[in-house]
Every structure is written in structure tokens, then in C-alpha cells.
Write a protein that holds these residues in place. Sequence first.
Motif, PDB file in Angstrom:
ATOM      1  N   ILE A  34       0.835  -1.199   0.000  1.00 23.60           N
ATOM      2  CA  ILE A  34       0.000   0.000   0.000  1.00 23.60           C
ATOM      3  C   ILE A  34       0.874   1.254   0.000  1.00 23.60           C
ATOM      4  N   MET A  38       0.780   4.193  -2.769  1.00 14.40           N
ATOM      5  CA  MET A  38       0.530   5.596  -2.446  1.00 14.40           C
ATOM      6  C   MET A  38       1.665   6.484  -2.938  1.00 14.40           C
ATOM      7  N   LEU A  41       1.144   6.868  -6.644  1.00 22.10           N
ATOM      8  CA  LEU A  41       0.051   7.805  -6.889  1.00 22.10           C
ATOM      9  C   LEU A  41       0.493   9.240  -6.648  1.00 22.10           C
ATOM     10  N   THR A  42       1.301   9.431  -5.602  1.00 23.31           N
ATOM     11  CA  THR A  42       1.821  10.766  -5.322  1.00 23.31           C
ATOM     12  C   THR A  42       2.677  11.277  -6.466  1.00 23.31           C
ATOM     13  N   SER A  45       0.217  11.559  -9.751  1.00 27.03           N
ATOM     14  CA  SER A  45      -1.148  12.053  -9.565  1.00 27.03           C
ATOM     15  C   SER A  45      -1.579  13.132 -10.564  1.00 27.03           C
ATOM     16  N   SER A  88      -2.554  14.007  -2.414  1.00 30.10           N
ATOM     17  CA  SER A  88      -1.534  13.100  -1.892  1.00 30.10           C
ATOM     18  C   SER A  88      -0.147  13.706  -2.020  1.00 30.10           C
ATOM     19  N   ILE A  92       1.543  13.493   1.598  1.00 28.56           N
ATOM     20  CA  ILE A  92       2.605  12.501   1.720  1.00 28.56           C
ATOM     21  C   ILE A  92       3.977  13.159   1.615  1.00 28.56           C
ATOM     22  N   TRP A 241      -5.509  16.895   2.272  1.00 26.63           N
ATOM     23  CA  TRP A 241      -6.477  15.987   2.864  1.00 26.63           C
ATOM     24  C   TRP A 241      -7.114  16.540   4.132  1.00 26.63           C
ATOM     25  N   ALA A 265      -8.245   8.275   2.885  1.00 23.14           N
ATOM     26  CA  ALA A 265      -6.889   8.364   2.317  1.00 23.14           C
ATOM     27  C   ALA A 265      -5.861   8.576   3.427  1.00 23.14           C
ATOM     28  N   THR A 269      -3.054   5.622   4.309  1.00 24.38           N
ATOM     29  CA  THR A 269      -1.651   5.985   4.139  1.00 24.38           C
ATOM     30  C   THR A 269      -0.879   5.872   5.447  1.00 24.38           C
ATOM     31  N   SER A 272      -0.471   2.206   6.461  1.00 26.98           N
ATOM     32  CA  SER A 272       0.500   1.458   5.645  1.00 26.98           C
ATOM     33  C   SER A 272       1.933   1.755   6.081  1.00 26.98           C
TER      34      SER A 272
END
Length: 291
Positions: A34, A38, A41-42, A45, A88, A92, A241, A265, A269, A272
Motif C-alpha cells: 500500500i 501511495m 500515486l503521489t 497524480s 496526496s 505525503i 487531505w 486516504a 496511508t 501502511s
Amino acid sequence: MTALSIGWPGKGLPWGRLWFDIRRSPLTLVGGGIMLLMLLLTLFSPWLAPQDPDLVDLTARLLPPSADHWFGTDEVGRDLFSRVLVGSRQSITAGLLVVLLAGTLGSLLGCLSGVLGGWLDALIMRGMDIMLSVPSLVLTMALAAALGPSLTNAMLAIVVVRIPFYVRLARGQTLALRHQAYMQAAMTFGASRWHLIGWHVLRNAMPPLVVQASLDIGTAILMAATLGFIGLGAQPPSAEWGAMVANGRNYMLDQWWYSAFPGLAILVTATSFNLFGDGLRDLLDPRSRGR
């Protein structure tokens, strides 16, 4: 004695054995998978977002999840799925940068305190004790409010608050290593303090510091989201977020999706990173491999 002999992956721990140990821990695999997803995706994105996250469309305000808007829309018609994806990057990245800065500064300061000793060690540790005597969230909020509401200032406030944890850990590792034979030999031959810190202390103290950092990323993300929730973090129209959850609380009863998906989310995150950090701690602990 080197870093490899106390658990740092390398010749002392073959990569095949490392992968074998990881596979024996399902939670570590889940958390690492995960976490990797993430991070990807960051990174991608902006290209994965199906719509412009800042595009206002009042005709589509507060729509429920559908094929056109997977996570629904907010109060001005912006696509929440796109905003969560793009958000994200802020959430993140903030967590990673906070841990990088706090871990680096705190580790160096802790190692320096342990090597030098004396009045400087006492001064540094009493300062850290004073900071730790105040609840972390309260001190973070006070610093963020003093610096002004922005994501950058929120990150600086979290860095300052997290530094004492690394200072104490690094100092404890340094004191444990200072009486080792190789350290005594290096000091006998006139090694400088910076050589001792960089070549001997940091290398051997790295495993517990890395574990602490991996566990702290989730904490940093939660703290950044908390500051965003109360208005001391990222400011509108930024897709962050915590700020999205704060905006959605006004519509919680009827438009549940507004707060639910950004909150999910954050939860996924942070969990994980914590799962991966727990697994990493077990892998780098020599006692756990002495089976």
C-alpha cells in the motif's frame, strides 16, 4: 563491528534472506504494498487525475459518487477523486520531508551530544526534555500559529517538535557504542569527533533511526492533516487531505462522501507506513533473526 553486523541489510543479511523474512510477515507485505502504491500515486497524480482538481462547476456541486465523479464533488463542484489524488502530493510529501529533516537534524545533534558529553550534552538534553514535557500536538499548534497558517510553516513546526525523539534515540545509541573496542581504538589513534560520528556512530546507529523514521512518516502525515483541519496548514484552494476533511464536516449529515474519502486516504496511508515500519523493526532487530 560494522553496521552490517547489527542488522543493516548487506553482506550480513543476504537479500534472499531479507525477502524470505518479509514474506513471512503478511502485514509487512500489505503495508509495504500500500505504501508503494501511495508513493506511485503521489508521483503520477497530476497525470492520473481524470479532471482538473481546481475546476469550479456550480452546476455539479455536492454530487454523490458516480461514474463521472468517483468520489463525488464538493460544494463548488470540484471533482473529489482528482482532489484526493493531487492532495496526496501535499500530504505525503509533507510527511516525508518532515521525517527527513527531523531525522537528519535530530540524529546529528544526538550523536554530537553523546560523543562530546559534558556540559554541552547536559544543555542539549535538558532542552529536549523541556520540549518533550509539552504535548506534541499542543506544541505543534502553538508553533504553527506563531509562524502563520501555511503548509510550509506547519511542516517546520512538526520538524521542530519531532527532533527531540531522534536526539534521544541517537544519543542513547551513541552512548552504547562509545565503549566499544573499535571506538576506543579510533579515539586512541586521534580520530576527530566528526569522523567518529560519521564513520562509526551513525553507521551503527542507523537501523533503529531508520525504523523510527519509517514509523514517524505516518505520524507526520496525521499531524499535517490535523493542522490543515484546524486551518493552520495548507490554505484554500490547495487540495490537502486535512483541509478537505475540515471543509466536508459542514456537509457530513447529507454529503458524507466529502469528508469520508479524504479521511480514508489519511487512514490508509498512515496505517501502511506504520505496518511497514513495524515489519522493518522486526527485520533489523538482530534478536528477531536469531531464531
